[in-house]
Design a protein around this motif. Structure first.
Motif, short mmCIF file in Angstrom:
data_model
loop_
_atom_site.label_atom_id
_atom_site.label_comp_id
_atom_site.label_asym_id
_atom_site.label_seq_id
_atom_site.Cartn_x
_atom_site.Cartn_y
_atom_site.Cartn_z
N ALA A 116 0.85 -1.20 0.00
CA ALA A 116 0.00 0.00 0.00
C ALA A 116 0.88 1.24 0.00
O ALA A 116 1.96 1.26 0.62
N ILE A 117 0.42 2.28 -0.71
CA ILE A 117 1.10 3.57 -0.70
C ILE A 117 0.41 4.43 0.35
O ILE A 117 -0.71 4.90 0.13
N VAL A 118 1.05 4.59 1.49
CA VAL A 118 0.42 5.19 2.68
C VAL A 118 0.86 6.64 2.83
O VAL A 118 2.05 6.93 2.94
N PRO A 119 -0.11 7.59 2.84
CA PRO A 119 0.25 9.01 2.83
C PRO A 119 0.46 9.67 4.18
O PRO A 119 0.64 10.87 4.23
N GLN A 120 0.45 8.93 5.28
CA GLN A 120 0.63 9.57 6.59
C GLN A 120 1.34 8.64 7.56
O GLN A 120 1.04 7.44 7.62
N PRO A 121 2.25 9.16 8.37
CA PRO A 121 2.87 8.35 9.42
C PRO A 121 1.84 7.81 10.41
O PRO A 121 1.97 6.69 10.90
N GLY A 122 0.81 8.60 10.70
CA GLY A 122 -0.21 8.15 11.65
C GLY A 122 -0.96 6.93 11.13
O GLY A 122 -1.21 5.98 11.89
N LEU A 123 -1.32 6.95 9.86
CA LEU A 123 -2.01 5.81 9.26
C LEU A 123 -1.07 4.61 9.20
O LEU A 123 -1.49 3.46 9.42
N LEU A 124 0.19 4.86 8.92
CA LEU A 124 1.17 3.77 8.90
C LEU A 124 1.20 3.07 10.26
O LEU A 124 1.20 1.83 10.34
N LYS A 125 1.21 3.85 11.34
CA LYS A 125 1.23 3.27 12.68
C LYS A 125 -0.04 2.47 12.96
O LYS A 125 0.00 1.41 13.60
N GLU A 135 7.68 -6.02 8.28
CA GLU A 135 8.88 -5.21 8.24
C GLU A 135 9.46 -5.18 6.83
O GLU A 135 9.37 -6.16 6.08
N ALA A 136 10.05 -4.04 6.47
CA ALA A 136 10.70 -3.93 5.17
C ALA A 136 11.95 -4.81 5.14
O ALA A 136 12.62 -4.97 6.17
N PRO A 137 12.26 -5.41 4.00
CA PRO A 137 13.46 -6.25 3.92
C PRO A 137 14.73 -5.44 4.09
O PRO A 137 14.73 -4.21 3.95
N ALA A 138 15.82 -6.15 4.38
CA ALA A 138 17.11 -5.49 4.63
C ALA A 138 17.56 -4.65 3.44
O ALA A 138 18.17 -3.58 3.61
N GLU A 139 17.25 -5.11 2.21
CA GLU A 139 17.65 -4.36 1.03
C GLU A 139 17.01 -2.98 1.01
O GLU A 139 17.64 -1.98 0.64
N VAL A 140 15.74 -2.90 1.40
CA VAL A 140 15.02 -1.63 1.43
C VAL A 140 15.59 -0.73 2.52
O VAL A 140 15.83 0.46 2.30
N ALA A 141 15.82 -1.29 3.70
CA ALA A 141 16.37 -0.51 4.81
C ALA A 141 17.73 0.09 4.43
O ALA A 141 18.02 1.26 4.72
N ALA A 156 8.67 6.05 9.26
CA ALA A 156 8.20 4.72 8.90
C ALA A 156 8.71 3.66 9.87
O ALA A 156 8.67 2.47 9.57
N THR A 157 9.17 4.10 11.03
CA THR A 157 9.69 3.19 12.05
C THR A 157 8.75 3.19 13.25
O THR A 157 8.42 4.25 13.79
N VAL A 158 8.31 2.01 13.65
CA VAL A 158 7.39 1.87 14.78
C VAL A 158 7.98 0.86 15.76
O VAL A 158 8.29 -0.27 15.37
N ASP A 159 8.15 1.29 17.00
CA ASP A 159 8.72 0.41 18.05
C ASP A 159 10.03 -0.22 17.59
O ASP A 159 10.29 -1.41 17.81
N GLY A 160 10.84 0.60 16.94
CA GLY A 160 12.16 0.14 16.53
C GLY A 160 12.21 -0.68 15.26
O GLY A 160 13.29 -1.09 14.82
N LYS A 161 11.06 -0.93 14.63
CA LYS A 161 11.02 -1.73 13.41
C LYS A 161 10.66 -0.83 12.22
O LYS A 161 9.73 -0.02 12.31
N PHE A 162 11.38 -1.03 11.12
CA PHE A 162 11.21 -0.19 9.93
C PHE A 162 10.29 -0.88 8.93
O PHE A 162 10.48 -2.05 8.59
N TYR A 163 9.28 -0.11 8.42
CA TYR A 163 8.24 -0.74 7.61
C TYR A 163 8.15 -0.30 6.16
O TYR A 163 7.48 -1.00 5.38
N GLY A 164 8.76 0.80 5.75
CA GLY A 164 8.56 1.15 4.35
C GLY A 164 9.38 2.31 3.85
O GLY A 164 9.59 3.30 4.56
N GLY A 344 4.78 16.89 3.34
CA GLY A 344 4.05 15.63 3.43
C GLY A 344 4.74 14.59 2.57
O GLY A 344 5.73 14.89 1.89
N GLY A 345 4.22 13.39 2.59
CA GLY A 345 4.84 12.35 1.79
C GLY A 345 4.09 11.04 1.86
O GLY A 345 3.05 10.93 2.52
N GLU A 346 4.63 10.04 1.18
CA GLU A 346 4.02 8.71 1.10
C GLU A 346 5.06 7.66 1.48
O GLU A 346 6.27 7.90 1.37
N PHE A 347 4.57 6.49 1.87
CA PHE A 347 5.45 5.38 2.22
C PHE A 347 4.91 4.09 1.62
O PHE A 347 3.69 3.86 1.60
#
Length: 454
Positions: A116-125, A135-141, A156-164, A344-347
């Protein structure tokens, strides 16, 4: 333009070696200018040699769900074609104006898309909280570490984990103006807030109403004032305090927020400054945000604070360029050395970890994809450090990219988009509207603070 946010504000945003051993090269990069043609961009070859690390992907499908709909969706689909040609993967694109509601419904029901192309950090959380985002793969990170600043990765990081990986971006910290008027009147683009104030006073001395604004936006009426407020909060109190305010570690009605709103009032509630070509201060509330900056073209207004996406609201026959009928400059900070930027931005957030999804995520996190997308688009930029501004054909896009890629830039995401809905897309908008029509600052910030969920 880019995807929808909580409000209608977004409805109507090179060859090289990339990280983690995945090498993509644009065929004939830096060659003929005819690569700006959509069809040419879409059919450019990319070096697929290292995709073998993801295995045989032929015949696989990756579904993409987003709020980005026609006509903005075409450039996205075109930018995916080199990956499809390279891997044999089919990208199934689905745009939906109800995306922000439906993506949560689908995730909670166990029927999310692959990506999904997510337009807000709040929605991502919120999506992470459903337990369905992966979690996003190591290549993306690794690519994000290389091509974006830490501030972008943190969103795009929640509780220490990176998602997008981040995708598109917009710059809100802009002031629109007439280059011709500035040249004829001997005005110079300000580089500090004090210079902006001095320029405004000079325009008043020249018998002008310098500023024009409009905040009417249906149910979202008021949001342009929240952007003004956030910009001033970021400039007067700094990014760390801004972050604490957005997350409610300090109260909404504290001295910092109060001072920032008063600073906005110094412009928008000043009868000598507004509302050029439109009316008095109260006319700001009844003027649509789309119409707010148009008096610049009539010569009845000189300055209008609005985001990069506002360029689309000027008539098609108006030249939007540094030497045109209208253009924009960066809303300055307290001093010329600092460069706070609101935007603003997308993830790109995945809900599956199949090899084809990981490969596609990785492609979207590269400078190669960012440059292909840039060539295919109008009104789209990215904070990807590998993007070549020359691949952006629109002067405003180039301006936004230059600001985003400036090493001095400190980027912060729109505050109301990160606040709870009861505040960010309700009380904040409504109270801002009451404020511009006469309510005092203390009552305004107190009422917004009371709306914060306990």
């Amino acid at each position: 333009m880019f995807g929808q946010s909580k409000s209608p504000r977004f409805r109507s945003a090179l060859a090289g070696t990339v990280g983690v051993g995945l090498v993509f090269g644009l065929a004939a990069c830096g060659g003929s200018d005819d690569s700006d043609d959509d069809s040419n961009t879409a059919t450019q070859a990319i070096d697929c040699a290292q995709f073998s690390s993801f295995g045989d992907l032929k015949g696989k499908t990756v579904s993409v769900y987003t709020g980005i709909v026609t006509p903005e969706d075409k450039a996205y689909k075109d930018s995916y074609k080199p990956f499809e040609d390279c891997t044999g993967v089919t990208i199934k694109y689905e745009g939906d104006k109800s995306f922000e509601t439906q993506i949560l419904v689908r995730a909670k029901a166990g029927n999310p898309p692959d990506l999904a192309i997510v337009p807000q950090p709040g929605l991502l959380k919120q999506l992470v909280a459903t337990g369905k985002a992966v979690e996003a793969p190591a290549e993306v990170a690794a690519n994000v570490d290389k091509f974006w600043g830490k501030d972008w990765k943190a969103y795009a990081t929640v509780d220490g984990k990176f998602y997008g990986a981040p995708s598109g971006a917009s710059v809100k910290s802009l002031v629109w103006y007439s280059p011709t008027e500035f040249k004829d009147s001997g005005y110079t683009v300000p580089t500090t807030l004090d210079e902006l104030k001095a320029l405004t006073d000079k325009m008043v001395a020249d018998k002008k109403k310098p500023w024009c604004a409009g905040i009417a936006s249906g149910e979202a009426t008021g949001w342009p004032i929240t952007d003004w407020h956030e910009d001033m909060m970021l400039r007067l109190s700094g990014p760390e305090t801004y972050d604490k305010w957005v997350s409610h570690e300090i109260p909404f009605n504290g001295p910092e927020s109060t001072a920032a709103l008063d600073a906005v009032g110094g412009y928008l509630k000043n009868d000598a400054y507004v509302n050029g070509g439109l009316g008095d201060v109260k006319s700001i509330a009844t003027t649509t945000f789309q119409d707010g900056g148009l008096p610049i073209l009539e010569g009845t207004c000189s300055l209008h604070r609005q985001a990069s996406f506002y360029a689309a609201n000027f008539p098609k026959d108006a030249k939007v360029a540094e030497d045109g009928d209208v253009f924009a400059f960066y809303l300055p900070g307290k001093d010329a050395a600092s460069k706070p930027v609101l935007g603003g931005g997308e993830f790109n957030v995945a809900f599956a970890d199949r090899p084809e999804v990981k490969a596609f995520q990785t492609y979207l996190s590269t400078d190669t994809w960012a440059n292909i997308k840039a060539k295919a688009s109008q009104g789209w930029v990215s904070a990807n450090k590998g993007i070549d501004p020359n691949n952006l054909s629109n002067p405003v896009d180039k301006l936004a990219a230059t600001i985003l890629l400036d090493p001095k830039t400190t980027f912060r995401f729109d505050g109301s988009d990160q606040m709870p809905a009861a505040v960010g897309s309700n009380a904040y908008w409504k109270q801002a509207t009451s404020w511009i029509t006469g309510q005092d600052t203390k009552t305004t910030v107190d009422n917004i603070e009371k709306a914060w969920p306990k």
